[in-house]
Every structure is written in C-alpha cells, then in structure tokens.
Enzyme design. Structure first.
Site: not given
Length: 320
Positions: A237, A266, A285
């Site tokens: 993360r 993000e 991601h």
C-alpha cells in the site's frame, strides 16, 4: 439455501470465475458495485453473504443486511472497510486468505528485475536507435548474491522468500510476529530488526497491510539507513511509505532506485514529483491482478462460505 451477492466492478467473465465454485443449489447474484446505494441495500436485505470487489461498502447497506453471516473480500486489503461498524453489528469480515499472493510475489520480481536490468529504458533505446546507449556492464545487476530484506512475512512475503531460494540470495525478514524456527529453515530466512534489515539489504521489498502501525513505516529515518546502492520495492500500500521522503531520497541518491506498484494517492496527480524521476519503475496497483488469480480466489471464497454456513469459524477472519 443461502443467498450470496457479489458486488463487483469486474467484467462479467472475471466475476463468473469468482462465483463458479458456488454450490449449484445456492442463490448467487452478481451485481454492479456502483449500483445506487438504496438498491444495494434492498438487494442485500435478506442476504446471508456479501462478497466484495473492490473492498468498500456503504454503512446503509450493512445496516440493511441484518442476516449477514460474513462479509467476504476478494482482495487481501481491508483498510477501506468500516471495521468498527462491522464489530458493532456482529458481522465477521474475511479477506482472500492469501490467494493472490502468488500474483503479487511474481510481480515483485518483475519490478526488481526491471529495475536491476533497466528493462524499460533498454526497450525504449532499441526502438529508438539507441542500441547500446546504456552501459549494462556498469549499471545493471543480478539478484544472485545480494541481500534481500522482506518487510512482512505473511502470505505474500513467504511466496517471495520461496522464489528467492534459486536466486541464491541472502534473505532477511522483519515481522513483529515471527514464523517458527522450522519455517525459517525451510524458507532460508533470518529474522532481524527493521533497522538491521534496512542497513544490510540491497533490495527491500514491502509486504505489510496498511494500518496504524504501518502507515509511514518507511520514512526519512528509515530511508537514510539504507545503502546508497539499495532499491525499494512496494507492492502493498502506498501510505506504508512516506512518498515525499522517498521522492527526495531517490532524487538525491540516498537510495539507487525503486519499483512501485502503489502510491499514496491512486491514481496520482500528474504533477506528482515522483513521476518525473527516471530511477523509478511504476505499475498501477495491479500486482495481485492476473487472469489466473480469480479462480484461486473464488475457490477459497466458496470453501470459506460453505464452512461458515455449516457453523464453522471463518477462515482468514479480520479481527475487528
């Protein structure tokens, strides 16, 4: 038979792979994650199980679903779930039990090797008549013989450690909850403090959940402990790393480079200074997302749901 709802943003083909292992006589529905909140609450009102991807859910939906026996996440991360409310309502929460750990571990190596072998730059050069503009004999490296520091030896960290064995690297790990001595021998890892790991490692790779203990786990002081030749890889993360401090460390040579699948925000802002650095390789991601992952996740999910329906404790339960 139980009623199960999967709220998801996945395309139909992938959503179907998740629900395919459901028993034939179960009532299973796949619904869009972006349904209006009131409609989601109506649909969930008599549900026994909710499956979520992505891992978010409105408070009104949880309060409406009074018969829930489990909220099951398709992902590993749970930082966006209302843990306090779930506890108040007495609804257990489970994540995916590490079923995407293979995917994340492989992507970790993709980032390490891309950084070490400067693959994106080399690809660009070959396409643009710069065949050997990079002196690979001076600026590319092997994993073999290096010291790798794994921060977090959970499902994903263990899969990374397994894959390091044939690279013949020295592997350190830091985790507040150590594995057994037998597992350390099997994985060929050595447990050390975070400080020692940062000081000794050529590659530091992060595999921890985001919580109050891990937010900004890697900040200015931690980056300053690392070797100037070291690289940092983050596939967990973004907020686990102080992004401003990392940008500065990469810019001034405190560390050599980074491979980042995650960022603090993000998608990140186009003027984010870290995007201007040429010693970083990014991905959006997607470390845990491959075509092959959904079947593994679906198999675990419905084994878990069937166990709970039979009166068993949920597997991979998140303690609230």
């Amino acid at each position: 038979m139980p009623k199960v709802i999967l709220f998801t943003s996945l395309v139909a083909e992938l959503a179907q792979q998740i629900v395919a292992p459901a028993p034939a006589d179960w009532d299973v529905a796949v619904l869009p994650h972006d349904l209006p909140e009131a409609e989601k609450a109506r649909q969930a009102a008599d549900a026994d199980f909710l499956i979520l991807f992505p891992s978010t859910l409105e408070e009104s939906v949880l309060r409406a679903a009074q018969g829930l026996k489990l909220v099951q996440l398709v992902s590993a991360g749970f930082e966006h779930m209302p843990l306090k409310l779930l506890s108040e309502l007495g609804i257990p929460l489970a994540n995916n039990g590490g079923t995407n750990s293979i995917d994340v571990a492989e992507h970790t190596f993709a980032l390490i090797l891309s950084v070490y072998r400067r693959l994106t730059e080399m690809d660009h050069n070959v396409r643009n008549q710069g065949w050997k503009d990079i002196d690979s004999g001076m600026t590319t490296f092997t994993i073999h013989g290096k010291t790798i520091g794994i921060v977090g030896l959970g499902h994903i960290g263990k899969e990374v450690a397994k894959r390091l064995v044939p690279f013949q690297a020295e592997v350190l790990y830091f985790d507040p909850f150590p594995v057994t001595a037998e597992e350390e021998r099997h994985l060929q890892v050595e447990r050390v403090s975070l400080e020692e790991l940062l000081e000794r490692s050529d590659i530091v790779t992060l595999h921890v959940p985001l919580n109050e203990h891990t937010r900004n786990l890697i900040g200015p002081a931690e980056l300053a402990r690392m070797k100037s030749s070291a690289i940092l890889v983050n596939t967990c993360r973004g907020p686990v790393v102080d992004e401003g401090a990392l940008t500065e460390a990469l810019n001034n040579g405190t560390i050599r480079a980074a491979g980042l699948d995650v960022l603090h925000d993000e998608p990140t802002a186009p003027d984010n200074p870290i995007l201007r650095l040429d010693n970083v390789i990014f991905s959006p991601h997607i470390a845990g997302v491959t075509y092959d992952t959904w079947q593994r996740r679906g198999k675990f999910i419905f084994e878990n749901l069937q166990g709970v329906w039979a009166g068993e404790e949920p597997l991979s339960r998140i303690r609230q």
